[in-house]
Structure formats: structure tokens, C-alpha cells
Design a protein around this motif. Structure first.
Motif, PDB file in Angstrom:
ATOM      1  N   ALA A   1     -14.703  40.999 -44.585  1.00 23.88           N
ATOM      2  CA  ALA A   1     -14.781  39.536 -44.551  1.00 23.88           C
ATOM      3  C   ALA A   1     -15.863  39.075 -43.581  1.00 23.88           C
ATOM      4  O   ALA A   1     -16.392  37.973 -43.709  1.00 23.88           O
ATOM      5  CB  ALA A   1     -13.426  38.946 -44.153  1.00 23.88           C
ATOM      6  N   TYR A   2     -16.191  39.897 -42.596  1.00 31.36           N
ATOM      7  CA  TYR A   2     -17.230  39.591 -41.615  1.00 31.36           C
ATOM      8  C   TYR A   2     -17.605  40.893 -40.925  1.00 31.36           C
ATOM      9  O   TYR A   2     -16.963  41.934 -41.135  1.00 31.36           O
ATOM     10  CB  TYR A   2     -16.748  38.556 -40.587  1.00 31.36           C
ATOM     11  N   ALA A   3     -18.658  40.862 -40.134  1.00 25.92           N
ATOM     12  CA  ALA A   3     -19.146  42.041 -39.411  1.00 25.92           C
ATOM     13  C   ALA A   3     -19.191  43.280 -40.294  1.00 25.92           C
ATOM     14  O   ALA A   3     -18.648  44.327 -39.931  1.00 25.92           O
ATOM     15  CB  ALA A   3     -18.281  42.302 -38.173  1.00 25.92           C
ATOM     16  N   PRO A   4     -19.843  43.186 -41.469  1.00 23.20           N
ATOM     17  CA  PRO A   4     -19.815  44.331 -42.394  1.00 23.20           C
ATOM     18  C   PRO A   4     -20.433  45.599 -41.808  1.00 23.20           C
ATOM     19  O   PRO A   4     -20.013  46.704 -42.154  1.00 23.20           O
ATOM     20  CB  PRO A   4     -20.603  43.830 -43.608  1.00 23.20           C
ATOM     21  N   GLU A   5     -21.430  45.438 -40.925  1.00 25.17           N
ATOM     22  CA  GLU A   5     -22.071  46.621 -40.347  1.00 25.17           C
ATOM     23  C   GLU A   5     -21.111  47.386 -39.435  1.00 25.17           C
ATOM     24  O   GLU A   5     -21.263  48.597 -39.246  1.00 25.17           O
ATOM     25  CB  GLU A   5     -23.315  46.224 -39.548  1.00 25.17           C
ATOM     26  N   LEU A   6     -20.141  46.700 -38.876  1.00 26.33           N
ATOM     27  CA  LEU A   6     -19.152  47.343 -38.011  1.00 26.33           C
ATOM     28  C   LEU A   6     -17.890  47.705 -38.794  1.00 26.33           C
ATOM     29  O   LEU A   6     -17.399  48.830 -38.700  1.00 26.33           O
ATOM     30  CB  LEU A   6     -18.789  46.425 -36.846  1.00 26.33           C
TER      31      LEU A   6
ATOM     32  N   THR B   1      -8.619  46.031 -34.902  1.00 25.73           N
ATOM     33  CA  THR B   1      -9.812  45.874 -34.080  1.00 25.73           C
ATOM     34  C   THR B   1      -9.598  44.778 -33.038  1.00 25.73           C
ATOM     35  O   THR B   1      -8.582  44.066 -33.053  1.00 25.73           O
ATOM     36  CB  THR B   1     -11.032  45.502 -34.935  1.00 25.73           C
ATOM     37  N   THR B   2     -10.553  44.633 -32.155  1.00 27.08           N
ATOM     38  CA  THR B   2     -10.536  43.554 -31.161  1.00 27.08           C
ATOM     39  C   THR B   2     -11.311  42.330 -31.640  1.00 27.08           C
ATOM     40  O   THR B   2     -11.450  41.354 -30.889  1.00 27.08           O
ATOM     41  CB  THR B   2     -11.161  44.043 -29.846  1.00 27.08           C
ATOM     42  N   LEU B   3     -11.839  42.363 -32.862  1.00 25.02           N
ATOM     43  CA  LEU B   3     -12.675  41.273 -33.360  1.00 25.02           C
ATOM     44  C   LEU B   3     -11.870  39.987 -33.497  1.00 25.02           C
ATOM     45  O   LEU B   3     -10.735  39.985 -33.975  1.00 25.02           O
ATOM     46  CB  LEU B   3     -13.276  41.650 -34.719  1.00 25.02           C
ATOM     47  N   ASP B   4     -12.485  38.904 -33.086  1.00 21.16           N
ATOM     48  CA  ASP B   4     -11.885  37.579 -33.182  1.00 21.16           C
ATOM     49  C   ASP B   4     -12.673  36.785 -34.226  1.00 21.16           C
ATOM     50  O   ASP B   4     -13.870  36.519 -34.027  1.00 21.16           O
ATOM     51  CB  ASP B   4     -11.936  36.880 -31.824  1.00 21.16           C
ATOM     52  N   PRO B   5     -12.045  36.400 -35.344  1.00 19.30           N
ATOM     53  CA  PRO B   5     -12.786  35.716 -36.413  1.00 19.30           C
ATOM     54  C   PRO B   5     -13.475  34.434 -35.949  1.00 19.30           C
ATOM     55  O   PRO B   5     -14.544  34.090 -36.462  1.00 19.30           O
ATOM     56  CB  PRO B   5     -11.698  35.415 -37.452  1.00 19.30           C
ATOM     57  N   GLY B   6     -12.876  33.735 -34.992  1.00 14.03           N
ATOM     58  CA  GLY B   6     -13.501  32.506 -34.496  1.00 14.03           C
ATOM     59  C   GLY B   6     -14.811  32.786 -33.799  1.00 14.03           C
ATOM     60  O   GLY B   6     -15.849  32.172 -34.105  1.00 14.03           O
TER      61      GLY B   6
END
Length: 640
Positions: free
Chosen positions: A276-281, A353-358
Motif C-alpha cells: 500500500a506504501y513504501a514498496p521498496e521496503l 513493521t514500525t511504519l506509520d501510514p500517516g
């Protein structure tokens, strides 16, 4: 079937093998076991021995010559199909077996009838575990010679007339990758599962060779037609066997070509498989091509959909689990079957993950209109969590983590901290900023400024100031202080990242160059975001992006520079954001940071990278853009 076409090697790994390879190395051992005690039954032993050896080495005509009771061609075909039906790497046979833990007679004679017990050991590649089972054959003396009475049960005692062996692979549903709150980081997309009904293929080899030729994926990778053929031959004939999953619209052209391939069928599905986001990661899924199988290892095989990049690849086994594999005896309809052996799989587990969509959305929006490759990392200073990793125009490369750039004057954060903690300076120390200065034979230039305090000259990007102040530090101290802020250290991160490098200066000129972020110094946006985080919190902490997953390398402990040096550093960065080169980013009073331009050579060309490194509250970030742009304005868009 899982891991077919792979054999365990010392150390627990696997190496590919060709399915049609015949195990000849065991023949000597087989003969030896069969001559033991042969004088007790001299007449039946040669027939048993010759039949088993011929079967093992693949001389099916010779094996059929030792049988009676049916057409020899049928025997040849039945024995020859065993390896195909199991996609076996090898088949080994030995006389004798154990029943209920007790040795029994190998051959028992009763007049002109006899029975012989033997052991079948088949390497299916199931994590190195062979399928071993007892076999039984009946013999009859015909014209003074012993012959094997042919029956399907010679292959396996549970096989009945009209049945064959087959392998069923039950692939569990892939687990999701989630964000810091446990919400999916994947979106639902349309996909096409291409596959075959093995029993309906007029020419399986031709169909699979055509499929392999069509599937030039991601730089020319292809499916392995030979290994696909082994899988198709071993699968239940009437069940749909998926061989390739393609996402729409990414692979629409290939989908159109394959839709018209004779013998190939497809099923259209909607699955949450695209990042949905950060496809490279986060990474993508793709077909298990031959080279990718070498990378992910057992138990995956051609036809599987596996992680091909990012976390999807790095955590393939956790996310996909392992299939349950069953060997069954069944008729050609596939409706009547009996399980002969199974290997239970492992259930998939989600990766958080620790990713925050905002934060990720804000970072993506800050970079989206740029014409040059750009990357940005956001971390939480108090924990080391990576909150966002944005890449724009990088052709799938995660430059936010893996970029190699000279930091230019953003490295001044490191140099200033070293001066404050080891050079006896503070932000108010009086310094000079001449237009030109030569140190150790290297010349540095900038716009000349009146004499003032260090904070004022730092805010004005006075390269000559830092170049001169290098004399206050020895070479080893400078490198050590950079390491205290994580540069060049192994962070123990579970994903690939460039931690930076600082060459040890050989002379005063080299040291002056390092002070201003030149002279071979290289960093990534992530490494500089961590420097900014340390400047905010007073402690450098190693980054992490995966929760509840053990690190393969022990992360370095947090590093805390002297409080007084951090206090001076905060004041310097606040001055830079308020009145210096970073003031365009100051959308609120707590924004601190530094902007810089750095040049570097690549491919025979001189290139420029524009930087912003700073923080705002408990969020530190670094922006790197390949080209000359206003990075404080980009930082302001992110912060707004």
C-alpha cells in the motif's frame, strides 16, 4: 511439492539436482546386501536382486524381464512413472526390512512360491527427509526360474489396480505485513493465477517450454521448464495446479500473452498482495524463477509465488510458512485417494513493521512532484523506530536506506558534536569564516563572513570555519565520534541498509575535508536521520523496522554524548533553522536542522545531492534529492 529439485548438502543447505538423475552410487551397496545369506535361497535370490537393481538404476526393460503375470511393457511403464509421479531426486532399494522393530527373513520360500521383503527409500527433497517404506513382492518358479509376480503393490503395498502415486501440496494463505498499529500494509489488487490441469495436457513438456519462453520477468528471469515438468507430472491429474501468479495491471501484457497459450488456464482473484506504501521496503511478490529459488532456498519450488524484494523476500519463510505435502495413492479421476505419507508444514506468521501510514503519506507527498530521484526517512528519536521510508523516482531502489551520498555540510552536525565533546568548544566560541582557506594542501571556499560565534558561522554554511577547526581534533577522534553517532557501525538491522563510511584522515588536508563532509565520507538518508535523532534526544539509538523479530546481528548499544555537547548542538541547529540555511523549513518553533549541497562523481559525471537533516519534536528525518532543489521547502511540506 515443496523443495523438489533440491538436495540437502552438508551444513543444512540445498543444491539443485536434475529429476531424471538416477542413483547409481548405491548399486554396490545394494548388491552387497542382496548377496548376504544368498546361499540359503540360491534360486530366488538372483531374480529378486536383478529386479531391484534394474529398477533402481532405471533399466526398466531389464526389470520387466524378471516379471511374470502381465505384459512387460506395462511393467516398464509402471516402474518408469514412479520417479515422475513423485518428482523424486533419487530412489534406492535394499533387500530386507524391519517389521515392528524385529528383523524378518528377507526371502521366504514355500514350494514354487516365495515372498521377498525389501525397503524403498525415495528422496523427495522434503527438507532432506526421505520417504522410506517396506515393500513386498511375490515370486513364482516358472520353467525352473524364479520370476516376480507383477502387481501394482510391488511399487507400494497400498497401491491397488488402476491407481497411481501423486503429490498434493497444500499451500497456506500468506500472512500479512502490518504497520505499527497492526493494520495491513498491503492493498487488494486483481491477480491472475495461471496453471494447468495435468491430466488434460496433450504434451506437458511443450506447454511448459512455451510458458518458460514467455515469462521473461524482471530483467529476463524465467521459470525453469524442466523443474516445472517434474512438478506437473507428480501432481494429481484432475486438480488445477497453479504455476504463476501475475498482478494486474503490472503484468497486463504478459497476462494477455499467456491467456492464449494452449493448455494453460487461469483464475482471476482479488488478493491483498501489493504494498500500500513504501514498496521498496515492504517489497513485492513474484514467480519463483530459478535464480530466485537459489536465493530463498528450500522448501519453495517453481510455480510458487514468493517474496522477490523488500520485507516480502527477507521474511519469506515467516510470511509464507511452509506447505503441507502429502503423497497419495489415487485413481485417475482423483476422487478416490489414500494418503501414504505426509510432511506437515508450518503456519505463516504476520510481520509487523514500525511504519506509520500517516508519516509515510506526508513523506510521499513531500517528494511526489520532484523531477529527480529523491528519498526520505523519518525515525522516532526516543526509540529508533523507522516511521517512514519514502523513495521517489528511484526505479525500485530503497535509496532511503541504501543510498550512498556525500553528506556535505550536513556532516557538520557530527563535526560540531566532536568539537563540543572533544575539542573544548561551545556554540558561542569565537570563530572566523574567510572566503578561502587552505589546510594541508586542500583549498576550501565559501562566501566570507565577519568574525562571529561558531553558531552564527555554522548557520551560514561556513565550510572554511569547520575546515580550520579540524586542527582541534586528531584523526582517530573524529572517526570515533562519527561511529558514536552510528556512522559505519553494524546496526543489526533486519533489512539492507548503508550505515555510512568515514575514511580515517591521513593528513590535515584529509581531516579538513572530512570535517565538511567531503574526502570520501558517504552516508545514507537513514544514517543521517539517526544523527538528527541523536541531536534531538541526546542519545544515538540503533534503528529498527521489524517488531518481534530477532536480529541476526546484535545491535550496538545506545550512545550518549556529554549533555553539554548535546546542549550546544541543539542551539547551533536551532540557529540554523531560525536564521540560517534551513530557515525555510521552520514551520513551527521546534524545527531544527541543516540544509546542504554536496557534489560527487558518478559514471564520469559530476552530480549534486541536496540535503535536509533535522527534527521536529519526537520525529527526526533526512531528505536527499539527486539534483539542486530547495530541500527546506520539501521539509516544510512534510511538516505541514
Amino acid at each position: 511439492m515443496t523443495n523438489l529439485g533440491r538436495r540437502r548438502v552438508p551444513g543444512g543447505g540445498f543444491t539443485p539436482v536434475r529429476r531424471r538423475a538416477v542413483a547409481l552410487t548405491a548399486c554396490g551397496a545394494l548388491v552387497a546386501t542382496m548377496t548376504t545369506g544368498c546361499w540359503a535361497e540360491p534360486s530366488a535370490m538372483p531374480a529378486v536382486r536383478d529386479f531391484l537393481i534394474a529398477w533402481q538404476v532405471g533399466n526398466y526393460e531389464a526389470a520387466a524381464g524378471q516379471t511374470v503375470g502381465t505384459d512387460r511393457k506395462q511393467v516398464e511403464d509402471a516402474l518408469g512413472r514412479v520417479r515422475q509421479q513423485l518428482d523424486a531426486a533419487s530412489l534406492r532399494l535394499s533387500l530386507g526390512t524391519e517389521v515392528q522393530g524385529s528383523d524378518v527373513d528377507q526371502i521366504v520360500k514355500d514350494g514354487d512360491e516365495a515372498t521377498a521383503r525389501f525397503t524403498v527409500k525415495i528422496d523427495l527433497g522434503e527438507n532432506g527427509q526421505p520417504w522410506e517404506y517396506p515393500g513386498l513382492m511375490r515370486l513364482r518358479r516358472v520353467g525352473g526360474k524364479w520370476k516376480v509376480i507383477w502387481n501394482q503393490s510391488v511399487i507400494n503395498t497400498k497401491l491397488r489396480p488402476g491407481q497411481r502415486l501423486a503429490v498434493r501440496t497444500e499451500v497456506p494463505k500468506r500472512a500479512p505485513i502490518t504497520d505499527t498499529q497492526g493494520r495491513p500494509a498491503l492493498r487488494v489488487v486483481y491477480a491472475y493465477n495461471f496453471g494447468v490441469y495435468p491430466g488434460q495436457l496433450a504434451d506437458p513438456q511443450k506447454t511448459l517450454e512455451l510458458l518458460s519462453k514467455q515469462t521473461k520477468i524482471d530483467g529476463g528471469r524465467r521459470l525453469d521448464a524442466e523443474r516445472l515438468l517434474g512438478r506437473v507430472r507428480s501432481a494429481p491429474p484432475q486438480a488445477f495446479l497453479p504455476l504463476l501468479t501475475l498482478q494486474s495491471p503490472t503484468h497486463n501484457a504478459l497476462i494477455q500473452r499467456l491467456a492464449h497459450l494452449p493448455g494453460l488456464h487461469y483464475q482471476r482473484v482479488r488478493e491483498p498482495i501489493a504494498p500500500a506504501y513504501a514498496p521498496e521496503l515492504v517489497g513485492n511478490l513474484g514467480p519463483a524463477t530459478a535464480d530466485r529459488l537459489q536465493e530463498v532456498g528450500a522448501p519453495y519450488q517453481p510455480g510458487d509465488t514468493i517474496g522477490v524484494s523488500g520485507i516480502q523476500l527477507l521474511q519469506q519463510r515467516r510470511l509464507a510458512g511452509t506447505p503441507t505435502v502429502r503423497v497419495v495413492a489415487q485413481d485417475e479421476t482423483g476422487k478416490n485417494s489414500e494418503e501414504l505419507r505426509s510432511w506437515p508444514g508450518q503456519e505463516p506468521q504476520a510481520v509487523q513493521t514500525t511504519l506509520d501510514p500517516g508519516y509515510q503519506r506526508h513523506a510521499d507527498n513531500a517528494l511526489k512532484n520532484l523531477r529527480s530521484p529523491a528519498s526520505m526517512v523519518v525515525v522516532r528519536p526516543s526509540t529508533g523506530e523507522v516511521l517512514a521510508a519514502s523513495n521517489h523516482g528511484t526505479n525500485g531502489r530503497n535509496l532511503a536506506f541504501e543510498g550512498h551520498y556525500p553528506p556535505g555540510m550536513t556532516f557538520g552536525i557530527v563535526s560540531a558534536e566532536a568539537l563540543f565533546s572533544r575539542g573544548g568548544m561551545s556554540q558561542s566560541t569565537e570563530t572566523t569564516c574567510p572566503g578561502t582557506v587552505t589546510v594541508g594542501g586542500k583549498t576550501f571556499t565559501n562566501k566570507a563572513r565577519p568574525d562571529s560565534d561558531f553558531a552564527h558561522h555554522f548557520a551560514a554554511s561556513c565550510k572554511t570555519t569547520l575546515a580550520q577547526l579540524g586542527a582541534k581534533l586528531d584523526a582517530q577522534t573524529l572517526v570515533q565520534q562519527a561511529a558514536q553517532l552510528g556512522i559505519g557501525k553494524d546496526w543489526g538491522l533486519n533489512v539492507p541498509a548503508f550505515t555510512g563510511s568515514v575514511p580515517t584522515p591521513a593528513n590535515d588536508g584529509d581531516k579538513a575535508a572530512v570535517m565538511v563532509g567531503e574526502g570520501g565520507v558517504q552516508v545514507s538518508p537513514l544514517s543521517m536521520a539517526l544523527v538528527a535523532a541523536a541531536a534531538y534526544s541526546g542519545t544515538w539509538r540503533p534503528p529498527y523496522v521489524l517488531k518481534d523479530i530477532a536480529k541476526t546481528v546484535q545491535a550496538p548499544p545506545p550512545q550518549s554524548p556529554p549533555p553539554e555537547s548535546i546542549s550546544s548542538l541543539k542551539k547551533v541547529l536551532a540557529r540554523t533553522a531560525a536564521t540560517g540555511n534551513a530557515k525555510g523549513a521552520r514551520v513551527s518553533g521546534d524545527v531544527v536542522g541543516v540544509a546542504a549541497l554536496a557534489t560527487y562523481a558518478e559514471g564520469g559525471q559530476t552530480k549534486t545531492v541536496s540535503w535536509f537533516v533535522g527534527s521536529s519534536g519526537d520525529r527526526a528525518f533526512a531528505i536527499a534529492v539527486e539534483g539542486r532543489v530547495n530541500t527546506p521547502a520539501i521539509a516544510a511540506r512534510f511538516l505541514s
